[in-house]
Design an enzyme around this catalytic site. Structure first.
Site, PDB file in Angstrom:
ATOM      1  N   GLU A  16      -0.471  43.002   7.176  1.00 41.67           N
ATOM      2  CA  GLU A  16       0.198  44.198   6.671  1.00 41.67           C
ATOM      3  C   GLU A  16      -0.654  44.988   5.675  1.00 41.67           C
ATOM      4  OE1 GLU A  16       3.643  42.706   4.608  1.00 41.67           O
ATOM      5  OE2 GLU A  16       2.454  42.066   2.878  1.00 41.67           O
ATOM      6  N   HIS A  27       7.681  45.251   2.153  1.00 47.33           N
ATOM      7  CA  HIS A  27       7.260  44.408   1.039  1.00 47.33           C
ATOM      8  C   HIS A  27       7.902  44.909  -0.254  1.00 47.33           C
ATOM      9  CE1 HIS A  27       3.908  41.406  -0.001  1.00 47.33           C
ATOM     10  NE2 HIS A  27       4.767  41.420  -0.992  1.00 47.33           N
ATOM     11  N   ASP A  83      10.169  40.701   5.058  1.00 40.19           N
ATOM     12  CA  ASP A  83       9.749  41.679   4.058  1.00 40.19           C
ATOM     13  C   ASP A  83       8.239  41.713   3.950  1.00 40.19           C
ATOM     14  OD1 ASP A  83      10.317  43.587   1.915  1.00 40.19           O
ATOM     15  OD2 ASP A  83       9.538  42.038   0.577  1.00 40.19           O
ATOM     16  N   ARG A 142       5.091  35.332   1.517  1.00 43.47           N
ATOM     17  CA  ARG A 142       3.760  35.801   1.890  1.00 43.47           C
ATOM     18  C   ARG A 142       3.670  35.875   3.403  1.00 43.47           C
ATOM     19  NH1 ARG A 142       3.871  37.184  -2.434  1.00 43.47           N
ATOM     20  NH2 ARG A 142       2.523  36.771  -4.216  1.00 43.47           N
TER      21      ARG A 142
END
Length: 327
Positions: free
Chosen positions: A261, A293, A256, A232
């Site tokens: 975001e 992500h 990632d 996260r």
């Protein structure tokens, strides 16, 4: 039985069709997020299926309950985008998804290797036919200590993958796993910070873990530490990452997921004016590898996420059972 599915990607549509036919439910597919402007689409549905960009706050819970919705199923493992207290108050069951941890675990190991071997600047050079080696010398994982924060299913699988590299593995979790302890040494966070060359996060986002990586904790780490986040974004303070990359305290990042975001993830923003300066600035460093992500994004995981959502709602309504119940 009727289900309304939102945030449906093209790659999910076949799985939704297969799953709805298999369990015998009617599923309406919507590409848009579920929000106050379209909550009427859920009227008459027994359950709704969402992804992480649909923010189900107390007002949305009330609107869904008033529309007759009994179950909200998120096709994600995380569920911090849903107000669980409001759902409990209105008698709405909340389900999250489940999928094998291998995809994210393998992606994590890939990130570690990409950063350690300076793949990003090597790729840049190769694209302009610069095949020089200066500044590209990497490190071998077998000579390093890797700290794994969180040893649930994904963290434990990361550790299992890492055992083949011969590196020393440290682990932290409030609830140690005896099986994990066969391959990793459980330590406190202070020890993990001080002794790890690479630190990878596999913790849920809770009040207690928000910004667990911050200026103070980074200061306790080795100079040149590599940090990996496939969990996260809010586990890491974005400003602290930028400052410590600039100061060369952090030797590399594999991200990632990144704080703030939300307005970027899984969207094509090529022609937009972006205001997210932190992410734009961070991604330009040669020792920072960032992806959109997608650590979870495998064929097997997508099928499992859809199956958990559709079959979970059916089981909760028809059988009084559930796949993964939260509230």
């Amino acid at each position: 039985m009727k289900i309304a599915a939102f945030e449906v990607r093209d790659d999910e549509r076949e799985s939704f069709t297969d799953e709805s036919n298999r369990v015998g439910v009617d599923v309406e597919l919507h590409a848009e997020c579920l929000d106050p402007s379209n909550v009427g689409l859920a009227a008459g549905c027994d359950g709704v299926s969402i992804l992480g960009q649909s923010h189900i706050d107390a007002a949305m819970i009330d609107a869904l309950a008033d529309a007759g919705v009994k179950v909200v199923a998120t096709r994600t493992i995380g569920y911090n985008h849903i107000d669980l207290n409001a759902a409990k108050r209105r008698g709405i069951m909340v389900l999250n998804a489940d999928y094998a941890p291998n995809g994210v675990a393998e992606y994590t190991v890939m990130f570690i290797l990409l950063v350690l071997r300076n793949y990003k600047p090597a790729l840049w050079r190769g694209q302009v036919y610069d095949f020089s080696l200066e500044g590209l010398q990497g490190r071998e994982l077998r000579n390093l200590t890797v700290g794994v924060m969180g040893t649930g299913r994904i963290g434990a699988t990361v550790i299992q993958c890492l055992t083949g590299f011969g590196c020393r593995i440290l682990a932290y979790d409030p609830h140690p796993n005896p099986k994990v302890a066969e391959h990793a040494e459980y330590v406190d966070l202070e020890t993990l910070y001080a002794q790890s060359d690479v630190i990878t996060l596999h913790m849920p986002l809770l009040d207690s873990t928000f910004h667990i990586i911050n200026r103070e904790t980074i200061a306790k780490m080795k100079d040149g530490v590599v940090l990996i986040n496939c969990a996260r974004g809010e586990l890491m303070d974005l400003d602290a990452l930028i400052d410590n990359i600039e100061a060369e305290k952090i030797g590399g990042l594999g991200l990632d997921t990144v704080e703030t975001e939300g307005d970027l993830i899984h969207r094509d923003r090529r022609t937009d004016i972006l205001t997210n300066r932190g992410i734009a600035y961070l991604r330009q460093f040669p020792n920072v590898v960032m992806t959109q992500h997608m650590a979870f994004y495998t064929d097997a995981a997508v099928r499992s996420m859809v199956s958990c959502s559709v079959d979970g709602i059916r089981a909760a309504i028809v059988d009084g059972d559930f796949r993964t119940r939260i509230a």
